[in-house]
Design a protein around this motif. Structure first.
Motif, PDB file in Angstrom:
ATOM      1  N   VAL A 193     -45.701 -71.064  19.077  1.00  0.00           N
ATOM      2  CA  VAL A 193     -44.873 -71.794  20.007  1.00  0.00           C
ATOM      3  C   VAL A 193     -43.616 -72.225  19.371  1.00  0.00           C
ATOM      4  O   VAL A 193     -42.449 -72.049  19.807  1.00  0.00           O
ATOM      5  CB  VAL A 193     -45.354 -72.958  20.692  1.00  0.00           C
ATOM      6  CG1 VAL A 193     -44.494 -73.850  21.710  1.00  0.00           C
ATOM      7  CG2 VAL A 193     -46.770 -72.538  21.581  1.00  0.00           C
ATOM      8  N   ALA A 194     -43.622 -72.813  18.374  1.00  0.00           N
ATOM      9  CA  ALA A 194     -42.764 -73.318  17.608  1.00  0.00           C
ATOM     10  C   ALA A 194     -41.778 -72.154  17.257  1.00  0.00           C
ATOM     11  O   ALA A 194     -40.567 -72.439  16.862  1.00  0.00           O
ATOM     12  CB  ALA A 194     -42.998 -74.126  16.492  1.00  0.00           C
ATOM     13  N   ALA A 195     -42.487 -71.105  16.521  1.00  0.00           N
ATOM     14  CA  ALA A 195     -41.440 -69.784  16.294  1.00  0.00           C
ATOM     15  C   ALA A 195     -40.505 -69.394  17.125  1.00  0.00           C
ATOM     16  O   ALA A 195     -39.621 -68.722  16.770  1.00  0.00           O
ATOM     17  CB  ALA A 195     -42.485 -68.776  15.801  1.00  0.00           C
ATOM     18  N   LYS A 196     -40.773 -69.641  18.476  1.00  0.00           N
ATOM     19  CA  LYS A 196     -39.625 -69.377  19.336  1.00  0.00           C
ATOM     20  C   LYS A 196     -38.506 -70.276  19.674  1.00  0.00           C
ATOM     21  O   LYS A 196     -37.663 -70.152  20.588  1.00  0.00           O
ATOM     22  CB  LYS A 196     -40.276 -69.028  20.836  1.00  0.00           C
ATOM     23  CG  LYS A 196     -41.466 -68.049  20.524  1.00  0.00           C
ATOM     24  CD  LYS A 196     -42.324 -67.870  22.096  1.00  0.00           C
ATOM     25  CE  LYS A 196     -43.262 -66.644  21.912  1.00  0.00           C
ATOM     26  NZ  LYS A 196     -43.946 -66.571  23.386  1.00  0.00           N
ATOM     27  N   LEU A 197     -38.639 -71.335  18.938  1.00  0.00           N
ATOM     28  CA  LEU A 197     -37.598 -72.545  19.222  1.00  0.00           C
ATOM     29  C   LEU A 197     -36.423 -72.444  18.057  1.00  0.00           C
ATOM     30  O   LEU A 197     -36.726 -72.325  16.930  1.00  0.00           O
ATOM     31  CB  LEU A 197     -38.366 -73.970  18.955  1.00  0.00           C
ATOM     32  CG  LEU A 197     -39.543 -74.312  20.014  1.00  0.00           C
ATOM     33  CD1 LEU A 197     -40.228 -75.486  19.427  1.00  0.00           C
ATOM     34  CD2 LEU A 197     -39.001 -74.246  21.572  1.00  0.00           C
ATOM     35  N   SER A 198     -35.404 -72.579  18.571  1.00  0.00           N
ATOM     36  CA  SER A 198     -34.168 -72.550  18.105  1.00  0.00           C
ATOM     37  C   SER A 198     -34.059 -74.233  17.226  1.00  0.00           C
ATOM     38  O   SER A 198     -34.735 -75.098  17.530  1.00  0.00           O
ATOM     39  CB  SER A 198     -32.957 -72.453  18.375  1.00  0.00           C
ATOM     40  OG  SER A 198     -32.592 -73.519  19.419  1.00  0.00           O
ATOM     41  N   ALA A 204     -40.507 -75.899  30.350  1.00  0.00           N
ATOM     42  CA  ALA A 204     -40.963 -74.379  30.525  1.00  0.00           C
ATOM     43  C   ALA A 204     -41.859 -74.080  29.315  1.00  0.00           C
ATOM     44  O   ALA A 204     -42.459 -73.015  29.704  1.00  0.00           O
ATOM     45  CB  ALA A 204     -39.420 -73.741  30.214  1.00  0.00           C
ATOM     46  N   THR A 205     -42.142 -74.715  28.379  1.00  0.00           N
ATOM     47  CA  THR A 205     -42.934 -74.537  27.290  1.00  0.00           C
ATOM     48  C   THR A 205     -44.111 -75.310  27.152  1.00  0.00           C
ATOM     49  O   THR A 205     -45.120 -74.801  26.509  1.00  0.00           O
ATOM     50  CB  THR A 205     -42.074 -74.601  25.978  1.00  0.00           C
ATOM     51  OG1 THR A 205     -40.742 -73.919  26.372  1.00  0.00           O
ATOM     52  CG2 THR A 205     -42.621 -73.905  24.749  1.00  0.00           C
ATOM     53  N   CYS A 206     -43.971 -76.552  27.381  1.00  0.00           N
ATOM     54  CA  CYS A 206     -45.221 -77.513  26.738  1.00  0.00           C
ATOM     55  C   CYS A 206     -46.109 -78.309  27.784  1.00  0.00           C
ATOM     56  O   CYS A 206     -46.962 -78.692  27.200  1.00  0.00           O
ATOM     57  CB  CYS A 206     -44.292 -78.661  25.954  1.00  0.00           C
ATOM     58  SG  CYS A 206     -43.126 -77.921  24.907  1.00  0.00           S
ATOM     59  N   THR A 207     -45.890 -78.255  28.797  1.00  0.00           N
ATOM     60  CA  THR A 207     -46.538 -78.949  30.011  1.00  0.00           C
ATOM     61  C   THR A 207     -48.091 -78.587  30.047  1.00  0.00           C
ATOM     62  O   THR A 207     -48.920 -79.469  30.424  1.00  0.00           O
ATOM     63  CB  THR A 207     -46.017 -79.079  31.167  1.00  0.00           C
ATOM     64  OG1 THR A 207     -45.799 -77.716  31.712  1.00  0.00           O
ATOM     65  CG2 THR A 207     -44.374 -79.561  31.244  1.00  0.00           C
ATOM     66  N   GLY A 208     -48.329 -77.345  29.895  1.00  0.00           N
ATOM     67  CA  GLY A 208     -49.540 -76.787  30.166  1.00  0.00           C
ATOM     68  C   GLY A 208     -50.851 -77.710  29.076  1.00  0.00           C
ATOM     69  O   GLY A 208     -51.775 -78.061  29.511  1.00  0.00           O
ATOM     70  N   CYS A 209     -50.208 -77.852  27.791  1.00  0.00           N
ATOM     71  CA  CYS A 209     -51.127 -78.726  26.994  1.00  0.00           C
ATOM     72  C   CYS A 209     -50.773 -80.273  26.902  1.00  0.00           C
ATOM     73  O   CYS A 209     -51.801 -80.836  26.973  1.00  0.00           O
ATOM     74  CB  CYS A 209     -51.033 -78.097  25.580  1.00  0.00           C
ATOM     75  SG  CYS A 209     -51.671 -76.551  25.460  1.00  0.00           S
ATOM     76  N   HIS A 210     -49.495 -80.528  26.967  1.00  0.00           N
ATOM     77  CA  HIS A 210     -49.274 -81.985  26.611  1.00  0.00           C
ATOM     78  C   HIS A 210     -48.824 -82.751  27.706  1.00  0.00           C
ATOM     79  O   HIS A 210     -48.592 -83.750  27.565  1.00  0.00           O
ATOM     80  CB  HIS A 210     -47.965 -82.114  25.461  1.00  0.00           C
ATOM     81  CG  HIS A 210     -48.419 -81.268  24.173  1.00  0.00           C
ATOM     82  ND1 HIS A 210     -48.993 -81.716  23.286  1.00  0.00           N
ATOM     83  CD2 HIS A 210     -47.733 -79.818  23.684  1.00  0.00           C
ATOM     84  CE1 HIS A 210     -49.275 -80.934  22.343  1.00  0.00           C
ATOM     85  NE2 HIS A 210     -48.416 -79.970  22.473  1.00  0.00           N
ATOM     86  N   GLY A 211     -49.246 -82.302  28.901  1.00  0.00           N
ATOM     87  CA  GLY A 211     -48.883 -83.057  30.237  1.00  0.00           C
ATOM     88  C   GLY A 211     -47.393 -82.911  30.633  1.00  0.00           C
ATOM     89  O   GLY A 211     -46.336 -82.377  29.674  1.00  0.00           O
TER      90      GLY A 211
END
Length: 237
Positions: free
Chosen positions: A114-119, A66-73
Motif C-alpha cells: 500500500v505504502a509503495a504507491k504513496l507519494s 480510496a485506499t485505507c477504509t477497508g482495514c482501518h475504518g
C-alpha cells in the motif's frame, strides 16, 4: 520524575507500534529527493520527514477513503481488532511509519504494498487528515479484571524486572507526544496491540535506541501481562 525515568523518556521511542523511527530514518543511506511525484524516474523516495511537503487534510481525506477504509475504518477508527486505529494519531508518527513502510524497512505484507504507491505528498496529506480525527471510543467486551492488571503495569511498570511505566513516555492518558513522535496508544485495537508487543519481544538489541527500548520494555513481560496491557489500552477510561 526519577533520574532513570528521565533517561528512558529521553529515548523518545516512537510508541507502542514503531519498529524503527527517526534514528533509522535520518541515518538511512538514501537520497532525499523531495516529493516523489515530481522526482526524476529511478530516483529514490525520501526517508527524511523534513523533506516532505506540507500536508493538506482535505486531500488526505480523499486518499484515505480510496485506499485505507477497508482495514482501518471510515475515519481511521477501526472496528476490527486485528487492524490498528489511526484516528487521532500524531502526524509525526504517521509520517515516519509510512516512510519506513514504503521503503520496506518496516516489514508488512499488506502495508509495504500500500505504502509503495504513496507519494511524499500523499503521505503528508494522510498524516494531516488522520491526526485531525478524534481518537476512537473505548473497545467493548474486554475483561475488566485483566484490564485492571494492565492498568497497574501501564501506570507503575514492574521496577523489580526493569519494566518502566508506559505512562512515562505515552502519558497517563495514552496520548503520546507529537513533537517526539511518541504514539497515541489510547483505545488502540486490542488484537493489534497484542501482536505488536509480541513482535517487540523478538527484536533484540541490534536496532535503533527506540526499538531497543521497546524490546527491553516488553522482554520481561509474560503473555498474560501483554494481554492485560492490551485490554487496558483498548479500554482506557
Amino acid at each position: 520524575m526519577k533520574a532513570n525515568q528521565k533517561t528512558w523518556a529521553g529515548l523518545a521511542f516512537g510508541g507502542l507500534f514503531a519498529v524503527m523511527t527517526t534514528g533509522l530514518i535520518l541515518s538511512a543511506s538514501v537520497s532525499a529527493q523531495g516529493n516523489t511525484s515530481a522526482a526524476p524516474a529511478g530516483s529514490m523516495p525520501t526517508l527524511d520527514p523534513s523533506k516532505l511537503p506540507e500536508g493538506v487534510a482535505s486531500r488526505g481525506a480523499r486518499t484515505y477513503q480510496a485506499t485505507c477504509t477497508g482495514c482501518h475504518g471510515v475515519v481511521g477508527a477501526s472496528t476490527q481488532a486485528m487492524f490498528p486505529r489511526l484516528a487521532g494519531q500524531h502526524a509525526t508518527y504517521l509520517t515516519e511509519q509510512l516512510l519506513i513502510l514504503r521503503a520496506g524497512i518496516r516489514p508488512s505484507q499488506i502495508m509495504n504494498r500500500v505504502a509503495a504507491k504513496l507519494s511524499d505528498q500523499n503521505i503528508s496529506d494522510l498524516a494531516a487528515y488522520l491526526s485531525a480525527q478524534k481518537v476512537g471510543d473505548a473497545w467493548t467486551g474486554q475483561n475488566a479484571a485483566l484490564a485492571g492488571e494492565g492498568a497497574k503495569i501501564f501506570g507503575g511498570g514492574a521496577p523489580e524486572r526493569g519494566v518502566i511505566a508506559c505512562a512515562v513516555c505515552h502519558g497517563g492518558q495514552g496520548l503520546g507526544v507529537n513533537s517526539l513522535s511518541i504514539a497515541v496508544v489510547r483505545h488502540q485495537s486490542p488484537g493489534y496491540a497484542t501482536d505488536v508487543m509480541h513482535e517487540f519481544q523478538k527484536l533484540g538489541t541490534t536496532g535503533t535506541p527506540q526499538s531497543t527500548a521497546m524490546y527491553l520494555e516488553m522482554k520481561p513481560l509474560s503473555d498474560h501481562e501483554i494481554d492485560a496491557l492490551s485490554a487496558y489500552l483498548s479500554t482506557m477510561p
